[in-house]
Motif scaffolding. Structure first.
Motif, short mmCIF file in Angstrom:
data_model
loop_
_atom_site.label_atom_id
_atom_site.label_comp_id
_atom_site.label_asym_id
_atom_site.label_seq_id
_atom_site.Cartn_x
_atom_site.Cartn_y
_atom_site.Cartn_z
N PHE A 295 0.83 -1.20 0.00
CA PHE A 295 0.00 0.00 0.00
C PHE A 295 0.87 1.25 0.00
CE2 PHE A 295 -2.60 3.32 1.85
CZ PHE A 295 -3.84 3.11 1.29
N LEU A 296 1.85 1.29 0.91
CA LEU A 296 2.72 2.45 1.01
C LEU A 296 3.70 2.54 -0.15
CD1 LEU A 296 3.55 2.28 4.83
CD2 LEU A 296 1.93 3.81 3.71
N SER A 297 4.30 1.40 -0.49
CA SER A 297 5.35 1.37 -1.50
C SER A 297 4.85 1.78 -2.87
CB SER A 297 5.98 -0.02 -1.57
OG SER A 297 6.93 -0.10 -2.61
N HIS A 298 3.79 1.14 -3.34
CA HIS A 298 3.34 1.43 -4.70
C HIS A 298 2.73 2.82 -4.79
CE1 HIS A 298 2.43 0.30 -8.78
NE2 HIS A 298 1.20 0.74 -8.64
N GLY A 299 2.00 3.22 -3.76
CA GLY A 299 1.44 4.56 -3.75
C GLY A 299 2.54 5.61 -3.82
N LEU A 300 3.59 5.42 -3.01
CA LEU A 300 4.71 6.37 -3.00
C LEU A 300 5.47 6.32 -4.32
CD1 LEU A 300 6.42 8.39 -1.41
CD2 LEU A 300 7.70 6.46 -0.45
N THR A 301 5.62 5.11 -4.88
CA THR A 301 6.32 4.97 -6.17
C THR A 301 5.62 5.76 -7.27
OG1 THR A 301 7.20 2.78 -5.66
CG2 THR A 301 7.01 3.35 -7.98
N MET A 302 4.31 5.61 -7.37
CA MET A 302 3.58 6.24 -8.47
C MET A 302 3.50 7.76 -8.31
SD MET A 302 3.13 3.77 -10.40
CE MET A 302 2.15 4.57 -11.67
N VAL A 303 3.38 8.23 -7.06
CA VAL A 303 3.37 9.68 -6.85
C VAL A 303 4.73 10.27 -7.22
CG1 VAL A 303 3.27 11.50 -5.11
CG2 VAL A 303 1.56 9.68 -5.11
N THR A 304 5.82 9.64 -6.72
CA THR A 304 7.16 10.11 -7.03
C THR A 304 7.44 10.01 -8.53
OG1 THR A 304 7.91 9.31 -4.87
CG2 THR A 304 9.61 9.87 -6.48
N LYS A 305 7.01 8.90 -9.13
CA LYS A 305 7.21 8.70 -10.56
C LYS A 305 6.55 9.81 -11.37
CE LYS A 305 5.91 5.59 -14.34
NZ LYS A 305 5.05 6.58 -14.99
N GLY A 306 5.32 10.15 -11.01
CA GLY A 306 4.62 11.20 -11.74
C GLY A 306 5.33 12.54 -11.65
N LEU A 307 5.80 12.89 -10.45
CA LEU A 307 6.49 14.16 -10.26
C LEU A 307 7.81 14.19 -11.03
CD1 LEU A 307 5.87 14.63 -6.43
CD2 LEU A 307 4.74 15.85 -8.29
N ILE A 308 8.58 13.11 -10.91
CA ILE A 308 9.88 13.05 -11.58
C ILE A 308 9.70 13.01 -13.10
CG2 ILE A 308 11.98 11.69 -11.89
CD1 ILE A 308 11.83 13.11 -9.23
N HIS A 309 8.68 12.28 -13.57
CA HIS A 309 8.45 12.16 -15.01
C HIS A 309 8.19 13.53 -15.64
CE1 HIS A 309 5.83 11.39 -18.60
NE2 HIS A 309 6.83 10.57 -18.87
N ARG A 310 7.36 14.30 -15.01
CA ARG A 310 7.07 15.64 -15.53
C ARG A 310 8.33 16.50 -15.52
NH1 ARG A 310 1.23 18.10 -13.89
NH2 ARG A 310 -0.05 16.51 -14.88
N LEU A 311 9.12 16.37 -14.45
CA LEU A 311 10.34 17.16 -14.35
C LEU A 311 11.33 16.77 -15.44
CD1 LEU A 311 12.06 19.23 -12.83
CD2 LEU A 311 12.83 17.36 -11.34
N VAL A 312 11.51 15.44 -15.64
CA VAL A 312 12.46 14.96 -16.65
C VAL A 312 12.06 15.43 -18.04
CG1 VAL A 312 13.30 12.89 -17.84
CG2 VAL A 312 13.24 12.96 -15.34
N ILE A 313 10.79 15.28 -18.38
CA ILE A 313 10.31 15.68 -19.71
C ILE A 313 10.49 17.19 -19.92
CG2 ILE A 313 8.28 15.86 -21.19
CD1 ILE A 313 9.35 13.06 -20.97
N ARG A 314 10.14 17.97 -18.92
CA ARG A 314 10.24 19.42 -19.06
C ARG A 314 11.69 19.87 -19.20
NH1 ARG A 314 5.70 21.31 -14.55
NH2 ARG A 314 3.87 20.69 -15.79
N LEU A 315 12.59 19.29 -18.38
CA LEU A 315 14.00 19.65 -18.48
C LEU A 315 14.57 19.26 -19.83
CD1 LEU A 315 15.33 18.67 -14.92
CD2 LEU A 315 14.94 20.97 -15.84
N TRP A 316 14.18 18.10 -20.34
CA TRP A 316 14.67 17.64 -21.63
C TRP A 316 14.21 18.57 -22.76
CZ3 TRP A 316 18.08 13.88 -23.02
CH2 TRP A 316 18.12 13.54 -24.38
N ILE A 317 12.94 18.95 -22.70
CA ILE A 317 12.39 19.82 -23.74
C ILE A 317 13.04 21.21 -23.68
CG2 ILE A 317 10.30 21.01 -24.51
CD1 ILE A 317 8.72 18.55 -23.68
#
Length: 328
Positions: A295-317
């Protein structure tokens, strides 16, 4: 594959691995305790026994060197999780892009295939992590791999992979449930990674917990398969006495005995023996801790993943003006 599709796959792989690394570190003590709970029925007589997750955390911290004992093997597990998650999210995103509107079977199959490919590479490390969690004196990674190879040969490094193939349904079921819930509850969530962080966390956690309940017996079977050979789950009585199970005679060449021997090395054979010798309940030892961890692990993974994904894409662009114009 178009550049924007490749960028998206890379972004998901990087952000997913970082998110998994963060969540692995956060819930590692729970993972250690649940691993021991799954394995304790086959441990030698005199080994520590735990009444549950809380008792396990208290006993390990008080008798094995303090809080640091709860993190034995964490560094290696984080490294394995980073590689495993990077490969999984990369494979899964790539496959997902090939079929824009997959059917239920196709969506489950994509998650299973991505998991099977990534775990084929990381299973040897997973075996070492399990040993470190159950036996704190396991030693270095190189020594542990050498010990496994000496005990069971090269194929022994992939002990438990048969269970892993079944457990690939766990992430695929998790993503399937997550997408279906998101589609019903928040239509925009299917296209946006984190429109509302707490909703994303809750949906991911519920999805992971549901998949964990279904696949947990195979997790128990995998843990038993990854245990050292002197703790053979084939006979709990022998395990308690610290004796190895007697290997079959060399002249025993009947087809039935060969089939039985082959089955004994798979997760299905382990599960059957656990049920017949220890009861159905033994398959669910440590389930409350695993549910909390999932419950904790996957929830935390997906929230962190979403934040990092947006950051990575924006920095790359931002760092590639031409790419920005192309994507527009």
């Amino acid at each position: 594959m178009p550049s924007n599709a490749a960028l998206d796959a890379l972004g998901h792989a990087v952000s997913g691995s970082i998110g998994t690394g963060v969540s692995t570190a956060a819930v590692f003590p729970l993972d250690l305790v649940t691993t021991r709970l799954k394995a304790q029925r086959q441990m030698k007589k005199g080994s520590e026994r735990y009444d549950g997750v809380i008792d396990g955390l208290k006993v390990i911290a008080s008798r094995e060197g303090g809080i640091a004992a709860l993190y034995n093997g964490m560094g290696l597990d984080i490294g394995k999780s980073l590689v495993d998650s990077f490969l999984f999210f990369g494979f899964y995103t790539y496959l997902r892009q090939q079929i824009r509107h997959p059917r239920i079977v196709q969506e489950l199959a994509m998650g299973a295939l991505a998991g099977a490919c990534s775990r084929a590479i990381t299973t040897p490390i997973s075996n070492v992590v399990t040993r470190m969690q159950v036996q704190p004196d396991t030693g270095s990674l190189r020594k542990a791999l050498a010990d496994i190879k000496k005990e069971s040969g090269v194929l022994g490094l992939w002990s438990g992979y048969s269970a892993t193939l079944v457990l690939t349904m766990n992430p695929s079921m998790t993503f399937f449930i997550n997408r279906r819930l998101a589609k019903r509850i928040i239509p925009a969530l299917e296209e946006e990674d984190v429109p509302v962080a707490w909703v994303d966390f809750l949906l991911a956690a519920i999805s992971k917990s549901t998949a964990t309940v279904v696949t947990y017996p195979f997790q128990t079977g995998r843990t038993r398969l990854q245990m050292p050979v002197d703790l053979d789950p084939a006979d709990p009585t022998d395990c308690e006495k610290g004796q190895k199970t007697r290997p079959p005679a060399r002249n025993e060449k009947s087809i039935i005995s060969r089939i039985r021997s082959a089955l004994d090395q798979t997760v299905f054979g382990i599960i059957i023996r656990i049920i017949t010798r220890e009861g159905l309940r033994a398959l669910y030892d440590g389930l409350p801790g695993e549910l909390l961890k999932g419950f904790l692990s996957h929830g935390l993974t997906m929230v962190t993943k979403g934040l990092i994904h947006r950051l990575v894409i924006r920095l790359w662009i931002l760092s590639h003006p031409r790419l920005r114009k192309q994507l527009q």
